[in-house]
Design a protein around this motif. Structure first.
Motif, PDB file in Angstrom:
ATOM      1  N   LEU A  81      -3.629 -19.444 -39.782  1.00 38.62           N
ATOM      2  CA  LEU A  81      -3.758 -18.786 -38.474  1.00 38.62           C
ATOM      3  C   LEU A  81      -3.218 -19.687 -37.363  1.00 38.62           C
ATOM      4  N   SER A  82      -3.628 -20.943 -37.392  1.00 39.74           N
ATOM      5  CA  SER A  82      -3.264 -21.869 -36.314  1.00 39.74           C
ATOM      6  C   SER A  82      -1.763 -22.080 -36.217  1.00 39.74           C
ATOM      7  N   THR A  83      -1.099 -22.157 -37.362  1.00 46.37           N
ATOM      8  CA  THR A  83       0.340 -22.432 -37.400  1.00 46.37           C
ATOM      9  C   THR A  83       1.179 -21.166 -37.335  1.00 46.37           C
ATOM     10  N   ASN A  84       0.535 -19.991 -37.226  1.00 47.24           N
ATOM     11  CA  ASN A  84       1.232 -18.691 -37.229  1.00 47.24           C
ATOM     12  C   ASN A  84       1.892 -18.380 -38.567  1.00 47.24           C
ATOM     13  N   TYR A  85       1.498 -19.084 -39.627  1.00 43.58           N
ATOM     14  CA  TYR A  85       2.174 -18.905 -40.915  1.00 43.58           C
ATOM     15  C   TYR A  85       2.063 -17.473 -41.430  1.00 43.58           C
ATOM     16  N   PHE A  86       0.935 -16.819 -41.179  1.00 39.67           N
ATOM     17  CA  PHE A  86       0.760 -15.443 -41.636  1.00 39.67           C
ATOM     18  C   PHE A  86       1.842 -14.511 -41.089  1.00 39.67           C
ATOM     19  N   PHE A  87       2.460 -14.894 -39.980  1.00 38.09           N
ATOM     20  CA  PHE A  87       3.371 -14.001 -39.270  1.00 38.09           C
ATOM     21  C   PHE A  87       4.824 -14.474 -39.326  1.00 38.09           C
ATOM     22  N   ALA A  88       5.067 -15.535 -40.106  1.00 37.65           N
ATOM     23  CA  ALA A  88       6.376 -16.194 -40.086  1.00 37.65           C
ATOM     24  C   ALA A  88       7.500 -15.334 -40.650  1.00 37.65           C
ATOM     25  N   ASP A  89       7.174 -14.339 -41.472  1.00 37.73           N
ATOM     26  CA  ASP A  89       8.214 -13.525 -42.106  1.00 37.73           C
ATOM     27  C   ASP A  89       8.394 -12.168 -41.440  1.00 37.73           C
ATOM     28  N   TYR A  90       7.779 -11.973 -40.270  1.00 38.38           N
ATOM     29  CA  TYR A  90       7.760 -10.632 -39.691  1.00 38.38           C
ATOM     30  C   TYR A  90       8.293 -10.593 -38.259  1.00 38.38           C
ATOM     31  N   TYR A  91       8.917  -9.472 -37.968  1.00 41.91           N
ATOM     32  CA  TYR A  91       9.362  -9.170 -36.610  1.00 41.91           C
ATOM     33  C   TYR A  91       8.145  -8.747 -35.796  1.00 41.91           C
ATOM     34  N   GLU A 140      23.243 -18.924 -33.055  1.00 41.32           N
ATOM     35  CA  GLU A 140      22.765 -17.658 -33.601  1.00 41.32           C
ATOM     36  C   GLU A 140      21.880 -17.875 -34.822  1.00 41.32           C
ATOM     37  N   LEU A 141      22.188 -18.901 -35.604  1.00 47.16           N
ATOM     38  CA  LEU A 141      21.423 -19.187 -36.823  1.00 47.16           C
ATOM     39  C   LEU A 141      20.030 -19.712 -36.510  1.00 47.16           C
ATOM     40  N   LEU A 142      19.799 -20.125 -35.277  1.00 48.57           N
ATOM     41  CA  LEU A 142      18.502 -20.692 -34.907  1.00 48.57           C
ATOM     42  C   LEU A 142      17.666 -19.745 -34.056  1.00 48.57           C
ATOM     43  N   VAL A 143      18.113 -18.503 -33.914  1.00 48.11           N
ATOM     44  CA  VAL A 143      17.279 -17.499 -33.241  1.00 48.11           C
ATOM     45  C   VAL A 143      16.166 -17.103 -34.200  1.00 48.11           C
ATOM     46  N   ASP A 144      14.930 -17.084 -33.717  1.00 44.32           N
ATOM     47  CA  ASP A 144      13.797 -16.846 -34.614  1.00 44.32           C
ATOM     48  C   ASP A 144      13.673 -15.384 -35.009  1.00 44.32           C
ATOM     49  N   LEU A 145      13.294 -15.147 -36.255  1.00 46.85           N
ATOM     50  CA  LEU A 145      13.079 -13.792 -36.779  1.00 46.85           C
ATOM     51  C   LEU A 145      11.998 -13.060 -35.993  1.00 46.85           C
ATOM     52  N   GLN A 146      10.945 -13.776 -35.581  1.00 47.21           N
ATOM     53  CA  GLN A 146       9.793 -13.115 -34.969  1.00 47.21           C
ATOM     54  C   GLN A 146      10.165 -12.416 -33.662  1.00 47.21           C
ATOM     55  N   ASN A 404      19.550 -17.465 -44.327  1.00 46.82           N
ATOM     56  CA  ASN A 404      18.669 -17.521 -43.160  1.00 46.82           C
ATOM     57  C   ASN A 404      17.772 -16.289 -43.100  1.00 46.82           C
ATOM     58  N   ASN A 405      16.487 -16.502 -42.749  1.00 45.10           N
ATOM     59  CA  ASN A 405      15.584 -15.346 -42.708  1.00 45.10           C
ATOM     60  C   ASN A 405      15.852 -14.421 -41.527  1.00 45.10           C
ATOM     61  N   ASN A 406      16.776 -14.800 -40.640  1.00 44.84           N
ATOM     62  CA  ASN A 406      17.107 -13.885 -39.534  1.00 44.84           C
ATOM     63  C   ASN A 406      18.374 -13.071 -39.803  1.00 44.84           C
ATOM     64  N   MET A 407      18.874 -13.114 -41.066  1.00 45.72           N
ATOM     65  CA  MET A 407      20.110 -12.401 -41.395  1.00 45.72           C
ATOM     66  C   MET A 407      19.995 -10.896 -41.154  1.00 45.72           C
ATOM     67  N   GLY A 408      18.788 -10.352 -41.295  1.00 45.18           N
ATOM     68  CA  GLY A 408      18.617  -8.911 -41.135  1.00 45.18           C
ATOM     69  C   GLY A 408      18.370  -8.468 -39.711  1.00 45.18           C
ATOM     70  N   MET A 409      18.371  -9.429 -38.782  1.00 47.87           N
ATOM     71  CA  MET A 409      18.038  -9.140 -37.387  1.00 47.87           C
ATOM     72  C   MET A 409      18.907  -8.027 -36.805  1.00 47.87           C
ATOM     73  N   ASP A 410      20.213  -8.115 -37.046  1.00 49.97           N
ATOM     74  CA  ASP A 410      21.134  -7.132 -36.484  1.00 49.97           C
ATOM     75  C   ASP A 410      21.157  -5.824 -37.279  1.00 49.97           C
ATOM     76  N   TRP A 411      20.513  -5.816 -38.432  1.00 47.10           N
ATOM     77  CA  TRP A 411      20.497  -4.623 -39.281  1.00 47.10           C
ATOM     78  C   TRP A 411      19.260  -3.758 -39.039  1.00 47.10           C
ATOM     79  N   ARG A 412      18.242  -4.335 -38.409  1.00 45.64           N
ATOM     80  CA  ARG A 412      16.938  -3.665 -38.360  1.00 45.64           C
ATOM     81  C   ARG A 412      17.026  -2.261 -37.757  1.00 45.64           C
TER      82      ARG A 412
END
Length: 588
Positions: A81-91, A140-146, A404-412
């Motif tokens: 919870l503290s590190t936001n890990y639960f939410f690291a894979d989600y927009y 662009e590669l360092l823009v966060d998925l969240q 990169n986990n943000n590869m799908g950002m432009d596809w969403r």
């Protein structure tokens, strides 16, 4: 007076930790349930806890007693919870992307002024050399998925470089892509948590080194094992059940506080290597044995792999990643050689948690490794995340470029809109071409690709890029391409598809074969198809082949994801955290 149970390595009684953690979670609005317990052998307990309202928020605990396991699970819950890990894979949605802060109030945004150059002020020279040795990283590669908010820039978080206590901003995207959960910890005190986080870094680093280099380890002598009768009782029970146990000193000559315990399964010729670390030898050994059975009953020990003589396969990075995920990867027969590569060391790095922290930091100093720590206190429980570049990385730095986990950002947006089926045929053809040009892995689940929580019973739950290609080929009227990808889909997903979806794909494959056969008239076979697959499946498949909507069991939405109830529950859970952060920083 309430019973007080103290165990080595902890700065508070188990009862006090459990009460404190449970009360704070309840006050934050998290509805925690103990979903499952296991106690397969004496002195080995594990528990799975989760939020009833948002099961994506869960943790696992292990220990030599029921209380120790519960305290461990609750501590892990707070660390995540503290590190936001639960939410690291989600927009986290458009509203959050524009909020006053996305991750933490003290985050810093670096606007992107040059699409080819990283902004000044992020990373230090050491980190730049490590993450971008060839100068290939683009902003662009360092823009966060969240947030997915390119126009806002790169969000980075303040870590403290331990060698000189200087603050360094590390992009959230790097943390989420390369470090996942490694080096995260929560505890009763700062030093307790930091010792656990550093120990975890050593555990995984040494584990990878031993497995990749096929190092043979020295057995822990019986005289040393006999000091720990509780642990011996656990091992004895496993051996009585038919699982020989080998306990090794993995300190590499007394250098690192790591233990390795291997379970052999003669029933199917496989083995499972468990590693554990802590400055206290007993704690490290106990953790390694309890880790062996965390979340597993004795009937779950037949899912591992046989040892291998092919050390090249064992050393593959993909194999090491498998070991990180579930420990089911290959290990070398050489690990078991009678002639060990290192002598046994009866090591001991223990002391107060402050002394232990200093001792562990001294090892990193001797290795000339920089340690970066971010502290979290906003939930009323101390937690930290520790990064040691080149030692605590779970994935290689070039994943920032190629995976990169943000590869799908432009596809969403377009993928969520596809089930409306209102685009011209050319659009679907362009999407197919773009998927191929970008080299996106066909096996990737679309929900992970675009960072959403999918309803478990909808097509979004199991949809992979390869299955999407079958649908897009249907939308383009390319029946040959649709058949190839439908066959791929059924072979890849048959074991995870619902009965209805599996039936639909069997129907679609047979129907495509029929419609592609110019010597046959499809209507002649409709009646038997309906008896075999059901009228509904035949109707959907034949309509899709005829040019109707091919996006089977997918519902359309926009980037607000209002129709995705499970995703909305995740956002509600995150809103509780944001409220706590806002309050904490306001009072600080």
């Amino acid at each position: 007076m309430t019973e007080q149970t103290f165990i080595p390595g902890k700065d508070a009684a188990l009862e006090d930790s459990i009460t404190k953690f449970e009360q704070k979670l309840s006050a934050l609005g998290f509805n925690i349930e103990q979903a499952s317990w296991l106690n397969p052998v004496p002195n080995v307990w594990s528990v799975h806890i989760r939020d009833k309202d948002c099961p994506q928020c869960f943790s696992n605990g292990k220990g030599a007693s029921r209380k120790a396991a519960l305290a461990s699970a609750l501590g892990e819950y707070f660390e995540r919870l503290s590190t936001n890990y639960f939410f690291a894979d989600y927009y986290l949605g458009q509203e959050m992307a524009e909020a006053d802060f996305v991750h933490y109030p003290h985050e810093k945004w670096f606007p992107i002024t040059d699409p080819e150059q990283l902004p000044e002020g992020i990373l230090d020279d050491n980190l730049r050399r490590h993450f971008d040795p060839q100068g290939e990283l683009t902003p662009e590669l360092l823009v966060d998925l969240q947030s997915g908010n390119y126009s806002r820039g790169i969000v980075a978080l303040p870590y403290v470089r331990q060698s000189d206590q200087q603050q360094v901003y590390i992009p959230q995207s790097i943390i989420a892509n390369l470090y996942v959960s490694n080096g995260m910890s929560a505890g009763n005190t700062e030093n307790e948590a930091r010792v656990q986080g550093l120990s975890e870094v050593f555990e995984r680093y040494v584990k990878n080194k031993i497995i990749a280099e096929a190092i043979s380890l020295p057995l822990i002598p019986p005289a040393v094992m006999n000091r720990y009768p509780g642990i011996q009782a656990s091992i004895q029970k496993l051996e009585e059940e038919g699982f020989p146990i080998l306990a090794y000193d993995a300190s590499l000559g007394g250098k690192y506080p790591v233990i390795c315990v291997i379970l052999l399964n003669p029933r199917n010729g496989t083995c499972f290597a468990s590693f554990g670390a802590h400055p206290n030898f007993r704690v490290a050994l106990e953790r390694t044995v309890t880790e062996l059975l965390q979340g597993r009953s004795l009937k779950d020990l037949d899912v591992f792999t046989a040892p291998s003589f092919d050390n090249q396969d064992v050393a593959e990075h993909a194999n090491l990643e498998t070991h990180f995920i579930d420990s089911s990867g290959l290990i070398s027969w050489d690990l078991f050689k009678q002639q060990a590569d290192y002598p046994f060391a009866d090591w001991d790095f223990s002391g107060t948690t402050e002394q232990e922290f200093n001792q562990l930091m001294q090892i990193f100093h001797q290795e000339q490794k920089e340690v970066y720590i971010m502290d979290y206190n906003h939930l009323g429980v101390y937690a930290c995340r520790i990064i040691v570049p080149s030692m605590s990385d779970i994935y290689p730095a070039d994943d920032l470029i190629y995976a990169n986990n943000n590869m799908g950002m432009d596809w969403r947006e377009i993928l969520l809109d596809l089930p409306h089926f209102h685009h011209p045929r050319e659009t679907y053809l362009e999407l197919l071409q773009e998927l191929d040009q970008q080299g996106i892995d066909d096996a990737v689940r679309v929900r992970e690709f675009i960072g959403i929580v999918a309803p478990p019973k909808s097509g979004w739950s199991t949809l992979r890029i390869g299955e999407l290609k079958s649908m897009l080929n249907l939308a383009c009227g390319d029946l040959d391409g649709a058949l190839d990808w439908a066959n791929w889909t059924y072979q890849m997903n048959a074991s995870v598809f619902s009965a209805e979806r599996a039936n639909y794909y069997r129907c679609l494959i047979s129907s495509l074969e029929l419609f592609l056969d110019k010597a046959r008239e499809p209507q002649q076979y409709r009646a038997v198809f309906e008896k075999m697959y059901g009228t509904a499946a035949v109707d959907l498949a034949w309509k899709a082949i005829g040019g109707d909507n091919p996006f089977y069991d997918l519902f359309a939405d926009d980037e607000h994801l209002r129709r995705f109830d499970a995703h909305q529950n995740l956002l509600k859970a995150y809103a509780k955290l944001q409220k706590a952060k806002r309050q904490h920083w306001k009072e600080a």
